[in-house]
Scaffold this active site. Structure first.
Site, PDB file in Angstrom:
ATOM      1  N   HIS A  29       0.794  -1.229   0.000  1.00 20.09           N
ATOM      2  CA  HIS A  29       0.000   0.000   0.000  1.00 20.09           C
ATOM      3  C   HIS A  29       0.827   1.280   0.000  1.00 20.09           C
ATOM      4  CE1 HIS A  29       1.044  -0.299   4.258  1.00 20.09           C
ATOM      5  NE2 HIS A  29       0.806   1.004   4.328  1.00 20.09           N
TER       6      HIS A  29
HETATM    7  C1  UD1 Z   1      -1.405   5.383   6.606  1.00 21.78           C
HETATM    8  C2  UD1 Z   1      -0.040   5.748   7.192  1.00 21.78           C
HETATM    9  C3  UD1 Z   1       0.946   4.627   6.879  1.00 21.78           C
HETATM   10  C4  UD1 Z   1       0.417   3.262   7.321  1.00 21.78           C
HETATM   11  C5  UD1 Z   1      -0.951   3.051   6.706  1.00 21.78           C
HETATM   12  C6  UD1 Z   1      -1.577   1.746   7.115  1.00 21.78           C
HETATM   13  C7  UD1 Z   1       0.534   8.149   7.208  1.00 21.78           C
HETATM   14  C8  UD1 Z   1       1.364   9.179   6.554  1.00 21.78           C
HETATM   15  N1  UD1 Z   1       0.498   6.945   6.582  1.00 21.78           N
HETATM   16  O1  UD1 Z   1      -1.262   5.314   5.204  1.00 21.78           O
HETATM   17  O2  UD1 Z   1       2.159   4.888   7.575  1.00 21.78           O
HETATM   18  O3  UD1 Z   1       1.308   2.256   6.903  1.00 21.78           O
HETATM   19  O4  UD1 Z   1      -1.805   4.129   7.127  1.00 21.78           O
HETATM   20  O5  UD1 Z   1      -2.811   1.589   6.497  1.00 21.78           O
HETATM   21  O6  UD1 Z   1      -0.034   8.410   8.240  1.00 21.78           O
HETATM   22  N2  UD1 Z   1      -8.966   5.045   3.206  1.00 21.78           N
HETATM   23  C9  UD1 Z   1     -10.170   4.408   3.252  1.00 21.78           C
HETATM   24  N3  UD1 Z   1     -10.650   4.035   4.479  1.00 21.78           N
HETATM   25  C10 UD1 Z   1      -9.956   4.256   5.618  1.00 21.78           C
HETATM   26  C11 UD1 Z   1      -8.728   4.913   5.547  1.00 21.78           C
HETATM   27  C12 UD1 Z   1      -8.246   5.291   4.333  1.00 21.78           C
HETATM   28  O7  UD1 Z   1     -10.826   4.193   2.250  1.00 21.78           O
HETATM   29  O8  UD1 Z   1     -10.452   3.873   6.701  1.00 21.78           O
HETATM   30  C13 UD1 Z   1      -8.427   5.414   1.869  1.00 21.78           C
HETATM   31  C14 UD1 Z   1      -8.699   6.843   1.486  1.00 21.78           C
HETATM   32  O9  UD1 Z   1      -8.951   6.862   0.129  1.00 21.78           O
HETATM   33  C15 UD1 Z   1      -7.385   7.535   1.782  1.00 21.78           C
HETATM   34  C16 UD1 Z   1      -6.370   6.417   1.510  1.00 21.78           C
HETATM   35  O10 UD1 Z   1      -7.027   5.225   1.879  1.00 21.78           O
HETATM   36  O11 UD1 Z   1      -7.191   8.658   1.023  1.00 21.78           O
HETATM   37  C17 UD1 Z   1      -5.082   6.553   2.265  1.00 21.78           C
HETATM   38  O12 UD1 Z   1      -5.331   6.689   3.673  1.00 21.78           O
HETATM   39  P1  UD1 Z   1      -4.289   7.532   4.593  1.00 21.78           P
HETATM   40  O13 UD1 Z   1      -4.658   7.432   6.009  1.00 21.78           O
HETATM   41  O14 UD1 Z   1      -4.135   8.904   4.005  1.00 21.78           O
HETATM   42  O15 UD1 Z   1      -2.916   6.828   4.329  1.00 21.78           O
HETATM   43  P2  UD1 Z   1      -2.535   5.291   4.257  1.00 21.78           P
HETATM   44  O16 UD1 Z   1      -2.039   5.025   2.890  1.00 21.78           O
HETATM   45  O17 UD1 Z   1      -3.593   4.405   4.804  1.00 21.78           O
END
Ligand code: UD1
Length: 369
Positions: free
Chosen positions: A213
């Protein structure tokens, strides 16, 4: 003593759970003259889907958050700013003696900045890890958090060295071990009876477990396509199971990539903690870019390939079962790994299930002195 514990994203939940366990244990064993610890759990809402958040609370038996900031997804700046704006009044109202943050996500950094400006003491669990790659958002979060925190709980000796090189005073650093392993050890019986192997028709040591991811792997069409090609190749020999993170799913859609499912190549929705542990213990090989999985695979001594040019967890490579790989050598590295032994490496020191207790003891000591 009043402590606020912050959790925001999936990899935080298995790190706060053992700390709450230690507080509960402390409060239940109080002597006549000791005061109990008051604790609050603040969930920033960085992750919000059931399968990215709630399932971990249920499986780990973490109490419901006292406060949910509900910040949701956004750019790094917007998400961090929303967390800061929402967290500041909570600190003003609650006046905690300590705020405990874990890991390296945006929530970790944002809450630390708020506290530093308000003169509230911060303890960082999983401090000192460095990939020395500032293109990783987590590396920025780690550097900022560790520069500002008052107490730095490290998982391994290399983390102590990183902090000392950055000029952090030794008196702030406590080597306590890997808190995630506390949750792993505690959850093993439930993980082993999760039923996930039967559900996906997998045999012990007979499949590859994939999680990817990181923006560097999934935000580019060329890398995502190369990953899919490699998985197609592996799935000719061995079943592959790939729970797809929402970010990765979004990029599949954005690039119009339709991963080809087959009997041996399964793309499923994100899975919970117990099922993930069970797959990690039983896989013939783990292919990942997650920090946590590198450590969990090391604990189980399951061969692990990390699709990244570096790792902030070098001990998993030096002592453990983890090896770094890249898109050019991925297929070769998978082949080599599948030809090697089923279990490799050793479990690093202090990955023993007692890190939560050690961390709390240090916090209590620091508060008394
Ligand atoms: C975040 C952490 C990363 C960790 C990862 C585990 C930061 C900078 N990154 O990255 O270190 O390894 O979490 O998952 O804090 N989304 C959903 N549902 C959710 C959460 C997210 O659909 O419950 C989608 C959204 O489209 C969002 C994308 O996932 O924009 C990314 O989520 P985000 O929390 O920004 O970063 P991660 O890639 O999950």
């Amino acid at each position: 003593m009043k402590i606020i514990v912050v959790a925001g994203a999936r990899p935080n939940f298995m790190k706060v759970s053992p700390f709450f366990g230690a507080i509960t244990r402390y409060n239940s064993q109080l002597g006549l003259n000791s005061e109990s610890i008051e604790s609050l759990l603040v969930h920033t809402g960085q992750h919000y889907d059931d399968n990215m958040s709630d399932v971990f609370f249920r499986e780990l038996g973490i109490r419901r958050p006292d406060i949910n900031l509900g910040v949701g997804s956004a750019s790094h700046a917007v998400q961090s700013a929303r967390i800061m704006i929402a967290f500041e009044p909570i600190c003003e109202k609650e006046k905690p003696d300590w705020v405990v943050v874990v890991g390296d996500v945006n929530s970790t950094m944002a809450c630390t900045i708020v506290c530093a400006k308000m003169g509230i003491k911060v303890a960082h669990i999983e401090a000192g890890l460095r990939s020395y790659d500032r293109t990783m958002p987590e590396e920025i979060n780690r550097i900022v958090t560790d520069a500002l925190a008052d107490m730095l709980f490290t998982p391994s000796e290399d983390a102590d060295q990183n902090l000392l090189h950055e000029g952090i005073p030794e008196k702030k650093i406590r080597l306590v071990g890997n808190i995630m392993i506390d949750s792993l050890v505690e959850s093993l019986p439930k993980a082993r009876s999760s039923g996930v192997m039967a559900e996906y028709g997998l045999a012990p040591k007979g499949f590859v477990y994939v999680t990817l991811h990181r923006p560097s792997n999934v935000d580019y069409r060329s890398s995502l396509t190369a990953v899919l090609d490699a998985l197609g190749y592996v799935a000719k020999r061995l079943p592959v199971i790939f729970p797809v993170h929402p970010r990765t799913r979004r990029m599949f859609d954005e690039f119009g990539l339709k991963p080809k499912e087959s009997l041996l190549l399964k793309f499923v929705a994100p899975i919970g903690y117990h099922r993930s542990l069970c797959l990690t213990e039983n896989a013939r090989l783990v292919l990942t870019d997650s920090g946590g999985l590198q450590e969990e695979a090391t604990y189980f001594r399951t061969p692990c390939l990390t699709l990244r040019p570096n790792t902030e967890r070098p001990i998993t490579v030096i002592m453990g079962s983890n090896r770094l790989t890249n898109l050019d050598s991925l297929i070769q590295d998978i082949d080599r790994s599948l030809r090697g032994p089923e279990r490799v490496g050793q479990v690093p020191p202090l990955w023993d299930g007692r890190t939560g207790i050690r961390s709390l003891e240090h916090l209590l000591q620091a508060s008394r002195s």
